[in-house]
Write a protein that holds these residues in place. Structure first.
Motif, PDB file in Angstrom:
ATOM      1  N   TYR B  83       0.822  -1.020  -0.008  1.00  0.00           N
ATOM      2  CA  TYR B  83       0.027  -0.076  -0.108  1.00  0.00           C
ATOM      3  C   TYR B  83       0.767   1.166   0.126  1.00  0.00           C
ATOM      4  CZ  TYR B  83      -3.175   3.628   1.466  1.00  0.00           C
ATOM      5  OH  TYR B  83      -3.883   4.867   1.169  1.00  0.00           O
ATOM      6  N   ILE B  86       1.515   1.945  -3.545  1.00  0.00           N
ATOM      7  CA  ILE B  86       0.704   2.470  -4.353  1.00  0.00           C
ATOM      8  C   ILE B  86       0.493   3.985  -4.023  1.00  0.00           C
ATOM      9  CG2 ILE B  86      -1.637   2.046  -4.982  1.00  0.00           C
ATOM     10  CD1 ILE B  86      -1.040  -0.749  -4.931  1.00  0.00           C
ATOM     11  N   ASN B  87       0.278   3.957  -2.721  1.00  0.00           N
ATOM     12  CA  ASN B  87       0.003   5.413  -2.142  1.00  0.00           C
ATOM     13  C   ASN B  87       0.689   6.674  -2.463  1.00  0.00           C
ATOM     14  OD1 ASN B  87       0.292   6.784   0.910  1.00  0.00           O
ATOM     15  ND2 ASN B  87      -1.745   6.720  -0.054  1.00  0.00           N
ATOM     16  N   GLU B  90       0.424   9.329  -6.735  1.00  0.00           N
ATOM     17  CA  GLU B  90      -0.300  10.594  -6.781  1.00  0.00           C
ATOM     18  C   GLU B  90       1.005  11.720  -6.539  1.00  0.00           C
ATOM     19  OE1 GLU B  90      -3.998  11.088  -5.500  1.00  0.00           O
ATOM     20  OE2 GLU B  90      -4.428  12.743  -6.963  1.00  0.00           O
ATOM     21  N   THR B 158       2.584  -0.575 -11.496  1.00  0.00           N
ATOM     22  CA  THR B 158       1.375   0.456 -11.215  1.00  0.00           C
ATOM     23  C   THR B 158       1.571   1.755 -11.657  1.00  0.00           C
ATOM     24  OG1 THR B 158       0.956  -1.048  -9.254  1.00  0.00           O
ATOM     25  CG2 THR B 158      -0.549   0.718  -9.345  1.00  0.00           C
ATOM     26  N   TYR B 159       2.864   2.472 -11.299  1.00  0.00           N
ATOM     27  CA  TYR B 159       3.109   3.731 -11.500  1.00  0.00           C
ATOM     28  C   TYR B 159       3.018   3.937 -13.209  1.00  0.00           C
ATOM     29  CZ  TYR B 159       5.016   4.737  -7.233  1.00  0.00           C
ATOM     30  OH  TYR B 159       5.315   4.898  -5.803  1.00  0.00           O
ATOM     31  N   GLN B 163      -4.647   5.123 -12.367  1.00  0.00           N
ATOM     32  CA  GLN B 163      -4.934   6.702 -11.958  1.00  0.00           C
ATOM     33  C   GLN B 163      -5.434   6.782 -10.475  1.00  0.00           C
ATOM     34  OE1 GLN B 163      -4.589   9.007 -14.515  1.00  0.00           O
ATOM     35  NE2 GLN B 163      -4.379   7.348 -16.243  1.00  0.00           N
ATOM     36  N   PRO B 164      -4.739   7.424  -9.702  1.00  0.00           N
ATOM     37  CA  PRO B 164      -5.188   7.319  -8.174  1.00  0.00           C
ATOM     38  C   PRO B 164      -6.676   7.975  -8.267  1.00  0.00           C
ATOM     39  CG  PRO B 164      -3.011   8.281  -8.634  1.00  0.00           C
ATOM     40  CD  PRO B 164      -3.474   8.041 -10.030  1.00  0.00           C
ATOM     41  N   ASP B 165      -6.964   8.835  -9.133  1.00  0.00           N
ATOM     42  CA  ASP B 165      -8.313   9.364  -9.107  1.00  0.00           C
ATOM     43  C   ASP B 165      -9.406   8.842  -9.779  1.00  0.00           C
ATOM     44  OD1 ASP B 165      -7.200  10.077 -11.336  1.00  0.00           O
ATOM     45  OD2 ASP B 165      -7.539  12.198 -11.278  1.00  0.00           O
ATOM     46  N   SER B 169     -10.010   2.628  -5.885  1.00  0.00           N
ATOM     47  CA  SER B 169      -9.157   3.456  -4.904  1.00  0.00           C
ATOM     48  C   SER B 169      -7.805   2.541  -4.667  1.00  0.00           C
ATOM     49  CB  SER B 169      -9.672   3.502  -3.699  1.00  0.00           C
ATOM     50  OG  SER B 169      -9.770   2.007  -2.760  1.00  0.00           O
ATOM     51  N   GLU B 170      -6.757   3.300  -4.114  1.00  0.00           N
ATOM     52  CA  GLU B 170      -5.441   2.629  -3.803  1.00  0.00           C
ATOM     53  C   GLU B 170      -5.752   1.522  -2.952  1.00  0.00           C
ATOM     54  OE1 GLU B 170      -4.002   6.119  -2.168  1.00  0.00           O
ATOM     55  OE2 GLU B 170      -3.358   6.986  -4.196  1.00  0.00           O
TER      56      GLU B 170
END
Lengths: 186, 186
Positions: B83, B86-87, B90, B158-159, B163-165, B169-170
């Protein structure tokens, strides 16, 4: 000659980078002239695009052969698709590294064309996994798009650390990936 | 000021590339002079090294906190480690992209230093998975080094697509990765 220019350019781009390699460097490396270069390519960028497209076309062609092989079930097809990526590290590792690293030097139209092909490649994984779910070969509740991104991320990353001539063979590595993908670590 | 130079450089390197960005571009973007730049860095390469090192130090620091958190079992620690990568997409996606793409511009000594730190980061995953195996939380027969490469490949990739938005969700993405890692798709 076109293929020769492409092959030598891959070496140069891998060593020095795309920006740092001039058309003069490329033609010098094969004892040719700039005239020869411009007979085949309008620019260094077009050459980079053709390198990308050739690589991706070959991957897609191979994928199509695996998908259409009616002697294999879905698991065997997934194994073969993964193996065919790992199996290229020795011969085509440079290609793959350049593709990841120099993408931003393509203009928007070329980039769009290549992104479409890359997407097609990933979607073939997704479709295969979906087929496995539909046929009951796979039981996962995880979305097949995420599974395809995850599996490709894992397998493509191999290009950065795996030594094809090391103690672990390409077949053994594919077996380990399949074991993890199928059964997890729980 | 040092941090300001680093932050603006990341934007410029991400947009234009390391080679194409001059020290003049960097100082212009923050209304400073080259003298200011050279007060903090001996070269553009040293700046790139410091960007890399700052990023990796932060990751390692966060990893250490997770590892030392005695309230969590191994599975929960693995979840939190994934997490935490991934977090950061953004806020720190640019950092990560530059790190992968511009590695070759570092000289051998700098590169070696960064490779050691990256290895430490991967080895922390490997050790955690090994701890899970030793404690009976994980049953996999797959070598823990391969598992760590596989999981990191999947998560780091994942980068490039997440799309974090977007609609996922993350937390949801981390859940899906964990489900795949723990239980596989079989």
């Amino acid at each position: 000659m076109k293929a020769k220019i492409m092959i030598k350019s891959i070496d140069l781009f891998d060593e020095k980078g795309f920006t740092e390699t001039s058309i003069q460097d490329i033609v010098d490396s094969i004892d040719a002239t700039k005239g020869t270069f411009y007979y085949y390519f309008t620019s260094k960028q077009e050459l980079l695009r053709d390198i990308h497209l050739t690589y991706i076309h070959n991957l897609l062609k191979e994928q199509a052969e695996i998908i259409n092989d009616s002697s294999k079930n879905v698991k065997e097809k997934l194994y073969t698709m993964i193996y065919s990526i790992i199996n290229k590290i020795e011969t085509q590792g440079k290609y793959a590294r350049i593709i990841f690293r120099e993408m931003r030097h393509l203009d928007d139209a070329n980039l769009e064309q290549i992104k479409q092909k890359r997407k097609e490649f990933r979607l073939n994984f997704e479709k295969l996994i979906q087929e496995g779910v539909d046929k009951g070969e796979f039981q996962s509740q995880v979305r097949t798009d995420i599974l395809s991104f995850a599996i490709l991320g894992m397998v493509n990353r191999t290009y950065y650390w795996f030594q094809p001539d090391g103690e672990l063979s390409e077949e053994e590595l594919t077996d380990l990936y399949m074991e993890m993908i199928l059964n997890g670590i729980n």
